[in-house]
Every structure is written in structure tokens, then in C-alpha cells.
Design a protein around this motif. Structure first.
Motif, PDB file in Angstrom:
ATOM      1  N   TYR A   1     -67.579  67.707 -78.217  1.00 44.76           N
ATOM      2  CA  TYR A   1     -67.435  67.157 -76.868  1.00 44.76           C
ATOM      3  C   TYR A   1     -66.509  68.084 -76.060  1.00 44.76           C
ATOM      4  O   TYR A   1     -65.678  68.786 -76.631  1.00 44.76           O
ATOM      5  N   ALA A   2     -66.665  68.089 -74.758  1.00 44.49           N
ATOM      6  CA  ALA A   2     -65.794  68.903 -73.903  1.00 44.49           C
ATOM      7  C   ALA A   2     -64.367  68.393 -74.058  1.00 44.49           C
ATOM      8  O   ALA A   2     -64.111  67.190 -73.939  1.00 44.49           O
ATOM      9  N   MET A   3     -63.462  69.310 -74.330  1.00 43.00           N
ATOM     10  CA  MET A   3     -62.107  68.910 -74.673  1.00 43.00           C
ATOM     11  C   MET A   3     -61.401  68.148 -73.560  1.00 43.00           C
ATOM     12  O   MET A   3     -60.772  67.124 -73.804  1.00 43.00           O
ATOM     13  N   SER A   4     -61.524  68.635 -72.324  1.00 39.75           N
ATOM     14  CA  SER A   4     -60.709  68.044 -71.251  1.00 39.75           C
ATOM     15  C   SER A   4     -61.036  66.570 -71.040  1.00 39.75           C
ATOM     16  O   SER A   4     -60.133  65.741 -70.912  1.00 39.75           O
ATOM     17  N   SER A   5     -62.315  66.238 -71.038  1.00 34.36           N
ATOM     18  CA  SER A   5     -62.642  64.831 -70.806  1.00 34.36           C
ATOM     19  C   SER A   5     -62.457  63.985 -72.066  1.00 34.36           C
ATOM     20  O   SER A   5     -62.009  62.845 -71.990  1.00 34.36           O
ATOM     21  N   PHE A   6     -62.770  64.542 -73.240  1.00 33.35           N
ATOM     22  CA  PHE A   6     -62.598  63.782 -74.483  1.00 33.35           C
ATOM     23  C   PHE A   6     -61.125  63.397 -74.674  1.00 33.35           C
ATOM     24  O   PHE A   6     -60.804  62.261 -75.012  1.00 33.35           O
ATOM     25  N   LYS A   7     -60.262  64.355 -74.401  1.00 40.83           N
ATOM     26  CA  LYS A   7     -58.819  64.087 -74.512  1.00 40.83           C
ATOM     27  C   LYS A   7     -58.403  62.951 -73.573  1.00 40.83           C
ATOM     28  O   LYS A   7     -57.646  62.057 -73.946  1.00 40.83           O
ATOM     29  N   ARG A   8     -58.934  62.985 -72.359  1.00 38.60           N
ATOM     30  CA  ARG A   8     -58.589  61.946 -71.388  1.00 38.60           C
ATOM     31  C   ARG A   8     -59.133  60.586 -71.820  1.00 38.60           C
ATOM     32  O   ARG A   8     -58.497  59.557 -71.646  1.00 38.60           O
ATOM     33  N   ARG A   9     -60.325  60.572 -72.404  1.00 36.59           N
ATOM     34  CA  ARG A   9     -60.909  59.302 -72.873  1.00 36.59           C
ATOM     35  C   ARG A   9     -60.068  58.717 -73.999  1.00 36.59           C
ATOM     36  O   ARG A   9     -59.840  57.511 -74.046  1.00 36.59           O
ATOM     37  N   VAL A  10     -59.622  59.596 -74.908  1.00 39.63           N
ATOM     38  CA  VAL A  10     -58.800  59.120 -76.027  1.00 39.63           C
ATOM     39  C   VAL A  10     -57.462  58.592 -75.497  1.00 39.63           C
ATOM     40  O   VAL A  10     -56.993  57.522 -75.890  1.00 39.63           O
ATOM     41  N   GLN A  11     -56.888  59.330 -74.587  1.00 40.25           N
ATOM     42  CA  GLN A  11     -55.638  58.897 -73.945  1.00 40.25           C
ATOM     43  C   GLN A  11     -55.810  57.504 -73.325  1.00 40.25           C
ATOM     44  O   GLN A  11     -54.959  56.626 -73.463  1.00 40.25           O
ATOM     45  N   ARG A  12     -56.932  57.319 -72.678  1.00 36.51           N
ATOM     46  CA  ARG A  12     -57.235  56.061 -72.012  1.00 36.51           C
ATOM     47  C   ARG A  12     -57.305  54.916 -73.022  1.00 36.51           C
ATOM     48  O   ARG A  12     -56.796  53.821 -72.785  1.00 36.51           O
ATOM     49  N   ILE A  13     -57.959  55.170 -74.162  1.00 32.42           N
ATOM     50  CA  ILE A  13     -58.079  54.138 -75.197  1.00 32.42           C
ATOM     51  C   ILE A  13     -56.704  53.796 -75.762  1.00 32.42           C
ATOM     52  O   ILE A  13     -56.381  52.623 -75.971  1.00 32.42           O
ATOM     53  N   ILE A  14     -55.897  54.821 -75.957  1.00 34.26           N
ATOM     54  CA  ILE A  14     -54.546  54.599 -76.484  1.00 34.26           C
ATOM     55  C   ILE A  14     -53.740  53.710 -75.531  1.00 34.26           C
ATOM     56  O   ILE A  14     -53.033  52.804 -75.959  1.00 34.26           O
ATOM     57  N   GLU A  15     -53.901  53.956 -74.233  1.00 32.60           N
ATOM     58  CA  GLU A  15     -53.192  53.134 -73.248  1.00 32.60           C
ATOM     59  C   GLU A  15     -53.777  51.719 -73.164  1.00 32.60           C
ATOM     60  O   GLU A  15     -53.059  50.733 -73.131  1.00 32.60           O
ATOM     61  N   LEU A  16     -55.106  51.652 -73.171  1.00 28.80           N
ATOM     62  CA  LEU A  16     -55.802  50.369 -73.054  1.00 28.80           C
ATOM     63  C   LEU A  16     -55.431  49.414 -74.190  1.00 28.80           C
ATOM     64  O   LEU A  16     -55.184  48.236 -73.977  1.00 28.80           O
ATOM     65  N   TYR A  17     -55.385  49.932 -75.411  1.00 29.51           N
ATOM     66  CA  TYR A  17     -55.100  49.096 -76.581  1.00 29.51           C
ATOM     67  C   TYR A  17     -53.632  49.193 -77.008  1.00 29.51           C
ATOM     68  O   TYR A  17     -53.254  48.674 -78.048  1.00 29.51           O
ATOM     69  N   LYS A  18     -52.842  49.897 -76.204  1.00 33.20           N
ATOM     70  CA  LYS A  18     -51.407  50.031 -76.454  1.00 33.20           C
ATOM     71  C   LYS A  18     -51.081  50.551 -77.852  1.00 33.20           C
ATOM     72  O   LYS A  18     -50.230  50.002 -78.552  1.00 33.20           O
ATOM     73  N   PHE A  19     -51.785  51.588 -78.275  1.00 33.42           N
ATOM     74  CA  PHE A  19     -51.454  52.224 -79.543  1.00 33.42           C
ATOM     75  C   PHE A  19     -50.191  53.062 -79.347  1.00 33.42           C
ATOM     76  O   PHE A  19     -49.967  53.615 -78.276  1.00 33.42           O
ATOM     77  N   ALA A  20     -49.381  53.157 -80.421  1.00 36.21           N
ATOM     78  CA  ALA A  20     -48.137  53.916 -80.317  1.00 36.21           C
ATOM     79  C   ALA A  20     -48.396  55.421 -80.372  1.00 36.21           C
ATOM     80  O   ALA A  20     -47.599  56.214 -79.868  1.00 36.21           O
ATOM     81  N   SER A  21     -49.515  55.800 -80.984  1.00 35.95           N
ATOM     82  CA  SER A  21     -49.791  57.222 -81.155  1.00 35.95           C
ATOM     83  C   SER A  21     -51.269  57.411 -81.506  1.00 35.95           C
ATOM     84  O   SER A  21     -51.981  56.438 -81.751  1.00 35.95           O
ATOM     85  N   VAL A  22     -51.695  58.673 -81.560  1.00 34.16           N
ATOM     86  CA  VAL A  22     -53.053  58.961 -82.010  1.00 34.16           C
ATOM     87  C   VAL A  22     -53.214  58.489 -83.462  1.00 34.16           C
ATOM     88  O   VAL A  22     -54.263  57.977 -83.849  1.00 34.16           O
ATOM     89  N   ASP A  23     -52.142  58.639 -84.253  1.00 33.20           N
ATOM     90  CA  ASP A  23     -52.200  58.206 -85.652  1.00 33.20           C
ATOM     91  C   ASP A  23     -52.493  56.712 -85.767  1.00 33.20           C
ATOM     92  O   ASP A  23     -53.238  56.293 -86.649  1.00 33.20           O
ATOM     93  N   ALA A  24     -51.906  55.937 -84.890  1.00 34.55           N
ATOM     94  CA  ALA A  24     -52.155  54.489 -84.918  1.00 34.55           C
ATOM     95  C   ALA A  24     -53.632  54.205 -84.622  1.00 34.55           C
ATOM     96  O   ALA A  24     -54.246  53.328 -85.239  1.00 34.55           O
TER      97      ALA A  24
END
Lengths: 198, 275
Positions: free
Chosen positions: B28-51
Motif C-alpha cells: 500500500y502507498a506508505m503516506s496514506s496507509f500510515k495515516r489510516r493506521v494513525q486514525r485507527i489508533i486514535e479512533l480506538y484509543k490504542f496506546a501504541s502500534v504494538d497495542a
């Protein structure tokens, strides 16, 4: 040595603007040397559902022909790019553009924050960010990202802006290197360009 | 989450997803994939990518939610009205010169706005019954949405504006009824349409078509993956069939560009001329 004592470490320039920025951006584009060295990436708020006309309007006065990039197009020296309507314009690692139709950010698509942030991620301390007149805070966070990653930041002198919300938001969120009038931004860019031609 | 997501984090994430769920996001294109993952982390309030990785490893049902959120599902009816006019006035008549029916694939159809746009267009041309339409997406939940043809009423404003600029021969509200703040599209429009789960990344050819629409989907892929998918589209088209991508996408950089000609560069309509 020039007035700004700018170095030639930079690889690209990103410029953001919204309400009240058209005239300023036109002045900058018309004053650039026709062989301006660095790629310039413009992210300007524009009508979301009007695909044509904007790039043509800017091209009337521009010294260098502006283009709207296509997805995965290489970012080249000496080119000026404009974020197309209804897409976010991102910079990818590997020096290409990537477009996105994701949700609006700050009520905007293209969002200046997205262009600035992805450019900051790719170019790090080799990026110059310039933020002009505008009526919302889009771009402020992106300017912070540029500064955080060691890039150089310039904001249009708020008293000169038709609407100063955008530069004011940036100034309150992050330190910036220069607060300049359009005339001085032009001087800065000319001095920068001379550095690459010495 | 304050910490910035690094590329190594994304690599670990895509690795886990690939091993456990057999979905490959590594191209996947890095710039948008990174933003989507960031969004999920914020949406579900994960503490980190590891979580997030832990959650995905331990709770398979969560993967479906992840899939819905990581893919981009922003779309409109009749986006780029001039494009839809071109389809109506030139492309479809051209196909029907030599065929009595037309087969269409909406690849990456998301919530179905373009599928309904096509159905309305075909109906207004009086050829809806001559069309065999398949609409696919990676996300089964969004396909369900597409099948139901139910959209927030507030979205209909832009859809209506696009339809007017498309110059349809009705008013768009002829095709839906309002209920509880929702617009429910006329089901008869999509009666014959087959909505199926299909992952473009795994690249399986499943049929042949006269017309493939894949607009603003491959922008989320890197160039390698775009090349792979375009090869699959090429195989999935009859000779002289049409491939249509988004207005700011292009085939000119892809490996199989020479097997297509540009029919309309403004609307990004390509025609397969070589097998």
C-alpha cells in the motif's frame, strides 16, 4: 552573502494558502526566475467540484508552468505542482506524489496539513514551508511538523494578509523562522535560487 | 498517541496481518496507509502500534473492523459529472455497436455510489437490462452497505448537484425515498447486480468484461502493486474493452501501458488493444 543567509540544503518548497492568498501566490509565481531550481508544491484551498480553471488562472502570470500532478508522478526539479481539486496531495518516500480521496481534514480536500506533513516526513530538514493568507487553521499543524523535523518555516506577515487566521494559527502553534511580506518572500526565493546557481 | 508511527512499525503490522489473516498491505502507498493506521489508533484509543498489533493478534473479529477503517470509503454519486457524460454519450454506445449486452466490473466499489450512478445512467439510456454488472470490494461490511443502497440524507446534496451537472434526464430524488434521515435508493436499480468480496491485491482473474471501472482505488497502492493489479485488469478485459481509472491516475508509467490506447485523457479512459 544575502539578506537571509539561506543554505542550499533544501530539496523542495511547499506553499499553503486559502482565502486571500490568490493575489499573493500570483505575485510570487510571476516573480520567480523561469529556471527556478527547486520543485514547488502548492496546496491551495479551491472549489471542490470544479476540476478545471484554477491551474489555468494561476498560469496566466506564472513564470513557470504549473501542473496538477498525477498519482505516483515523480517530483522533478524546476517544476511547480498544484494540488488537484477534491484530492489530498501527499509526498511519498521515493520522491513521488500520492493522491488520496480520504475524508476532508479541517473541512478541506486538498488539506494543507496533509501536504505539509507528508512533505516534512519525506524531506525532513530539506524542506521549506510557506503559509499564506487564509480563513481557517489548516496548515498550522503541518508547519509545526516541518519545524519539528528541522525544516525551514515562513509565514506571511499577518498584517498584510486579507485574512490572517491561517498564519496566526501557525504562529501560535509553532516557532517559525521568518514572518515576511509577499515582497520579502519573493526576495527570499530569489536569494535561495542564487545559492543553487553559484 | 503522541509518538509518530515509524515505517518499521508499519512493517511489523503488515507482517502480522499477512501471517494471521492472509491480507497483504505491504504494498500500500506508505503516506496514506500510515495515516489510516494513525486514525485507527486514535479512533480506538490504542496506546501504541504494538497495542493495535496485539489486538489484531488476539481478537480475530476485530480484523473486520480494522479492514473497514483502514480502507478509504469516501465516494460520491456521479463524481466527475463530465466523466459520466462521456460514458453515456460515447463509451457505452460504442460497446453496444458490436454487442447486444455489456459486462461491467466496478472494482473496489466501496459503499456503491458509483454502482448506483451506473445503474441510473443505464436505466436512463433504457439498457439496464442489457448490462451484467459485478461490483467487488475487499470489505464485506461496506458491500452490505452498497447492497442496501442506503446513504445519509446529507450526502444527497452533493450527489444531486453532481447529477444535475451530469445532465441526467430526471431529478435524482426520483430514485430514492427518504426515511429517518436516510436516502434509500430504489432496489430495482441493483436487482441484477452481483456484489462480491474480492481483494485486488490477491489478483485473481474471475471473469471477462467490456468495461472495468476502478476509480481512485489504486491511488492507495504503490507502483509495484499498481503494476500487478493493472496486469490483472488487462487479463480481465475483452480485447477492445475499456479500463477507467480516476481523473488523476495514469497508465502511462505502468509496465503494460503499450497494450492500451488512451481514448480520453481528461477522463482517464483507456482501451485494450493487445492481448
Amino acid at each position: 552573502m544575502g539578506r537571509f543567509n539561506v543554505s542550499n540544503q533544501y530539496k523542495a518548497i511547499v506553499i499553503g494558502g486559502s482565502a486571500g492568498s490568490f493575489q499573493g501566490i500570483s505575485r510570487i509565481l510571476s516573480a520567480l526566475p523561469t529556471d527556478f531550481e527547486l520543485p514547488i508544491i502548492l496546496c491551495l484551498h479551491r472549489l471542490k467540484h470544479v476540476r478545471n480553471g484554477f491551474v489555468e488562472a494561476l498560469n496566466i502570470k506564472s513564470a513557470v508552468l504549473l501542473e496538477e500532478p498525477e498519482d505516483k508522478e515523480n517530483i522533478k526539479k524546476g517544476k511547480i505542482y498544484l494540488a488537484p481539486s477534491n484530492y489530498h496531495l501527499c509526498v511519498e518516500l521515493g520522491n513521488t506524489f500520492a493522491l488520496s480521496t480520504e475524508e476532508m481534514v479541517n473541512n478541506s480536500r486538498p488539506s494543507i496539513d496533509i501536504t505539509l506533513e507528508t512533505a516534512a516526513y519525506t524531506y525532513r530538514n530539506r524542506l521549506i514551508g510557506i503559509l499564506l493568507s487564509g480563513a481557517n487553521k489548516d496548515g498550522a499543524w503541518g508547519m509545526k511538523k516541518i519545524k519539528d523535523r528541522g525544516g525551514l518555516t515562513i509565514v506571511q506577515e499577518p498584517s498584510e494578509c486579507m485574512i490572517d487566521t491561517m498564519p496566526a494559527a501557525a504562529l501560535s502553534l509553532t516557532p517559525v523562522d521568518y514572518v515576511l511580506t509577499i515582497g520579502d518572500i519573493i526576495e527570499f526565493l530569489k536569494e535561495l535560487d542564487r545559492k543553487y546557481k553559484q | 498517541m503522541q509518538q509518530e508511527i515509524e515505517i518499521v512499525d508499519l512493517r511489523r503490522l503488515t507482517e502480522v496481518i499477512k501471517n494471521k489473516y492472509n491480507y497483504d498491505f505491504s504494498n500500500y502507498a506508505m503516506s496514506s496507509f500510515k495515516r489510516r493506521v494513525q486514525r485507527i489508533i486514535e479512533l480506538y484509543k490504542f496506546a501504541s502500534v504494538d497495542a493495535l498489533i496485539r489486538k489484531l493478534s488476539e481478537e480475530p473479529p476485530f480484523f473486520r473492523e480494522f479492514l473497514s477503517e483502514v480502507t478509504v470509503n469516501v465516494t460520491e454519486m456521479f463524481r466527475d459529472p463530465s466523466f459520466w457524460r462521456e460514458i453515456r454519450d460515447h463509451i457505452l454506445p460504442n460497446i453496444l455497436l458490436n454487442h447486444s449486452s455489456v459486462s461491467i466490473w466496478h472494482a473496489g466499489c466501496s459503499s456503491g455510489e458509483e454502482v448506483f450512478s451506473m445503474a441510473i445512467l443505464l436505466k436512463e439510456m433504457g439498457i439496464l437490462d442489457k448490462a451484467k454488472i459485478v461490483a467487488t470490494d475487499i470489505d464485506v461490511d461496506v458491500l452490505q452497505k452498497a447492497r442496501s443502497g442506503t446513504y445519509p440524507l446529507k450526502n444527497m446534496d452533493i450527489n444531486q448537484k453532481n447529477y444535475v451537472r451530469f445532465q441526467g434526464n430526471q431529478s435524482l430524488d426520483r430514485y430514492y425515498r427518504e426515511e429517518n434521515g436516510k436516502a434509500i435508493l430504489d432496489k430495482s436499480l441493483v436487482e441484477g447486480i452481483s456484489f462480491r468480496e474480492h481483494n485486488l491485491v490477491s489478483s485473481a482473474v474471475f471473469s471477462k468484461f467490456d468495461l472495468i471501472l476502478c476509480r481512485n482505488v489504486m491511488i492507495y497502492f504503490n507502483q509495484n502493486l499498481q503494476n500487478t493489479v493493472l496486469k490483472m485488469f488487462h487479463e480481465s478485459l475483452f480485447k477492445y474493452g475499456y479500463l477507467i481509472v480516476g481523473s488523476k491516475e495514469s497508465l502511462i508509467w505502468c509496465e503494460i501501458a503499450n497494450k492500451f490506447i488512451v481514448v480520453n485523457n481528461e477522463e482517464k479512459i483507456y482501451k485494450k488493444i493487445k492481448d
